[in-house]
Design an enzyme around this catalytic site. Structure first.
Site, PDB file in Angstrom:
ATOM      1  N   ALA A 251       0.801  -1.238   0.000  1.00 53.98           N
ATOM      2  CA  ALA A 251       0.000   0.000   0.000  1.00 53.98           C
ATOM      3  C   ALA A 251       0.827   1.278   0.000  1.00 53.98           C
ATOM      4  O   ALA A 251       0.264   2.374  -0.050  1.00 53.98           O
ATOM      5  CB  ALA A 251      -1.003   0.037   1.158  1.00 53.98           C
ATOM      6  N   GLY A 253       2.544   2.576  -2.353  1.00 48.33           N
ATOM      7  CA  GLY A 253       2.267   3.321  -3.584  1.00 48.33           C
ATOM      8  C   GLY A 253       0.892   3.972  -3.553  1.00 48.33           C
ATOM      9  O   GLY A 253       0.721   5.111  -3.999  1.00 48.33           O
TER      10      GLY A 253
HETATM   11  P1  ATP Z   1       3.606  -1.065  -3.277  1.00 48.97           P
HETATM   12  O1  ATP Z   1       4.628  -1.778  -2.443  1.00 48.97           O
HETATM   13  O2  ATP Z   1       2.420  -0.593  -2.511  1.00 48.97           O
HETATM   14  O3  ATP Z   1       3.235  -1.802  -4.537  1.00 48.97           O
HETATM   15  P2  ATP Z   1       4.648   0.818  -5.154  1.00 48.97           P
HETATM   16  O4  ATP Z   1       5.583  -0.167  -5.819  1.00 48.97           O
HETATM   17  O5  ATP Z   1       3.440   1.201  -5.889  1.00 48.97           O
HETATM   18  O6  ATP Z   1       4.298   0.305  -3.691  1.00 48.97           O
HETATM   19  P3  ATP Z   1       6.902   2.283  -4.277  1.00 48.97           P
HETATM   20  O7  ATP Z   1       7.686   3.033  -5.269  1.00 48.97           O
HETATM   21  O8  ATP Z   1       7.482   0.990  -3.788  1.00 48.97           O
HETATM   22  O9  ATP Z   1       5.421   2.136  -4.813  1.00 48.97           O
HETATM   23  O10 ATP Z   1       6.660   3.174  -2.976  1.00 48.97           O
HETATM   24  C1  ATP Z   1       6.004   4.427  -3.021  1.00 48.97           C
HETATM   25  C2  ATP Z   1       6.756   5.392  -2.148  1.00 48.97           C
HETATM   26  O11 ATP Z   1       6.889   4.841  -0.830  1.00 48.97           O
HETATM   27  C3  ATP Z   1       8.190   5.666  -2.609  1.00 48.97           C
HETATM   28  O12 ATP Z   1       8.209   6.692  -3.584  1.00 48.97           O
HETATM   29  C4  ATP Z   1       8.851   6.065  -1.291  1.00 48.97           C
HETATM   30  O13 ATP Z   1       8.630   7.427  -1.010  1.00 48.97           O
HETATM   31  C5  ATP Z   1       8.122   5.203  -0.264  1.00 48.97           C
HETATM   32  N1  ATP Z   1       8.897   3.978  -0.005  1.00 48.97           N
HETATM   33  C6  ATP Z   1       8.818   2.803  -0.676  1.00 48.97           C
HETATM   34  N2  ATP Z   1       9.701   1.916  -0.201  1.00 48.97           N
HETATM   35  C7  ATP Z   1      10.341   2.532   0.823  1.00 48.97           C
HETATM   36  C8  ATP Z   1      11.384   2.152   1.718  1.00 48.97           C
HETATM   37  N3  ATP Z   1      11.941   0.942   1.646  1.00 48.97           N
HETATM   38  N4  ATP Z   1      11.797   3.065   2.644  1.00 48.97           N
HETATM   39  C9  ATP Z   1      11.213   4.289   2.738  1.00 48.97           C
HETATM   40  N5  ATP Z   1      10.243   4.706   1.902  1.00 48.97           N
HETATM   41  C10 ATP Z   1       9.811   3.853   0.954  1.00 48.97           C
HETATM   42  O1  RIB Z   2      -1.322  -1.858  -3.516  1.00 51.07           O
HETATM   43  C1  RIB Z   2      -1.575  -2.829  -2.539  1.00 51.07           C
HETATM   44  C2  RIB Z   2      -2.892  -3.504  -2.836  1.00 51.07           C
HETATM   45  O2  RIB Z   2      -2.810  -4.176  -4.084  1.00 51.07           O
HETATM   46  C3  RIB Z   2      -3.292  -4.584  -1.837  1.00 51.07           C
HETATM   47  O3  RIB Z   2      -4.014  -4.079  -0.741  1.00 51.07           O
HETATM   48  C4  RIB Z   2      -4.050  -5.582  -2.696  1.00 51.07           C
HETATM   49  O4  RIB Z   2      -5.404  -5.688  -2.384  1.00 51.07           O
HETATM   50  C5  RIB Z   2      -3.826  -5.141  -4.146  1.00 51.07           C
HETATM   51  O5  RIB Z   2      -4.929  -4.501  -4.658  1.00 51.07           O
END
Ligand code: ATP
Ligand code: RIB
Length: 312
Positions: A251, A253
């Site tokens: 979450a 992102g």
């Molecule tokens: P998700 O894990 O929900 O799929 P995502 O891949 O869509 O996330 P990320 O780029 O991983 O998005 O993370 C979004 C924001 O969260 C990053 O731009 C950063 O600011 C923060 N973030 C992600 N990972 C870390 C970390 N390991 N430490 C600190 N901040 C982080």
């Molecule tokens: O971005 C994280 C989310 O992706 C989870 O909560 C899961 O439900 C999927 O939609």
């Protein structure tokens, strides 16, 4: 007055298991740590983020007629989210995501979309009767619903915010033209542009490509622990992430793009908004689960003080 944000997106129940390591093909891994069911779904996570950060939040999504839907509704109601446009499909179960979280906080997610696939143009049109100040979409619902939301936003001159997850190569990005912000993560950026955002040069190339296709005013690439890359159509800035103990990035992102959009709709400063979103996302990654990890405005402000000092 609070800004009203219409979130047109997905709702899931997440089945979460923490694992020491993910199994190889054909392998069975015994993992005795506990498992949990946590409300999730990209749309619901973002709607909860908007609500906890202070927005007047309206959630347009589709769930089934089952226990998971009842639990999700109860949560959204308790958080003050307007769920008049959260409708029910009697034949299809509520969306379910299976999530494996490794010890370093990285996750692997498989989504069974269920009722999310039934969200249609008519549902979206109906939701626009709430007179939103901003519209927020992700791609975890049918393309037709995303495209309808973009079209209604454009026709009514309402700013559109696009979190580009989960991305597909064949998604017709050009149909989202005129968005205020489009924000993919690294994988989504590669899928949508064919460019891996692994250097400043490549980030900039990817942003220019996305801005050209979508005519978005701003492109913000989410780069995990590297932070984010903010492009305003002319100049770029890199906003580094905060160093925090990482529990679970699920979450992050969704929270980042919601916080980015909400700060932007209030003040119109993309860089300031990205800094605010970075604080919110840092709190999110330091906690477990999806809905359980989303911070309130008060928590973001308190965290900002620990970084900038109490007088900030
Ligand atoms: P998700 O894990 O929900 O799929 P995502 O891949 O869509 O996330 P990320 O780029 O991983 O998005 O993370 C979004 C924001 O969260 C990053 O731009 C950063 O600011 C923060 N973030 C992600 N990972 C870390 C970390 N390991 N430490 C600190 N901040 C982080
Ligand atoms: O971005 C994280 C989310 O992706 C989870 O909560 C899961 O439900 C999927 O939609």
């Amino acid at each position: 007055m609070k800004k009203r944000i219409l979130v047109v997106s997905s709702a899931n129940m997440d089945f979460v298991q923490s694992v020491e390591r993910v199994p190889d093909a054909g392998e069975t891994v015994i993992e005795s740590r506990s498992y949990s069911y946590v409300p999730g779904g990209k749309g619901a996570n973002s709607a909860l983020a908007f609500a906890r950060l202070g927005a007047d939040t309206v959630f347009c999504a589709k769930v089934g007629r089952d226990d998971n839907a009842r639990k999700l509704r109860k949560l959204y109601e308790s958080e003050g989210i307007d769920i008049r446009f959260l409708s029910e499909d009697r034949e299809t179960p509520t969306g379910l995501a299976s999530i494996l979280v490794e010890e370093n906080g990285a996750n692997r997610i498989i989504v069974y979309p269920g009722a999310n696939e039934k969200l249609c143009e008519h549902d979206v049109e109906d939701a626009f009767t709430c007179y939103p100040d901003g519209v927020f979409v992700q791609l975890e619902i049918p393309d037709s619903a995303v495209i309808a939301a973009a079209r209604f936003a454009r026709e009514n001159k309402i700013p559109l915010f696009v979190d580009a997850g989960p991305a597909r190569e064949d998604f017709p990005l050009e149909k989202l033209f005129g968005a205020e912000i489009i924000s993919p993560n690294e994988t989504e950026c590669r899928i949508l542009t064919g460019i891996t955002p692994d250097s400043v040069d490549n980030c900039l190339k990817a942003c220019i490509r996305l801005a050209t296709i979508t005519e978005a005013k701003h492109v913000v690439l989410k780069l995990g622990h590297r932070g984010s890359f903010v492009y305003d159509g002319k100049y770029y800035n890199i906003v580094p992430s905060h160093k925090v103990p990482v529990e679970d990035t699920t979450a992050a992102g969704d929270v980042f793009t919601a916080a980015l959009s909400y700060a932007y709709i209030q003040k119109g400063d993309i860089l300031e908004s990205a800094r605010f979103a970075t604080l919110a996302a840092a709190i999110c990654v330091s906690r477990k689960g999806a809905s359980t990890s989303i911070p309130t405005l008060r928590e973001v402000k308190a965290f900002a003080k620990t970084i900038r000092g109490p007088k900030a």
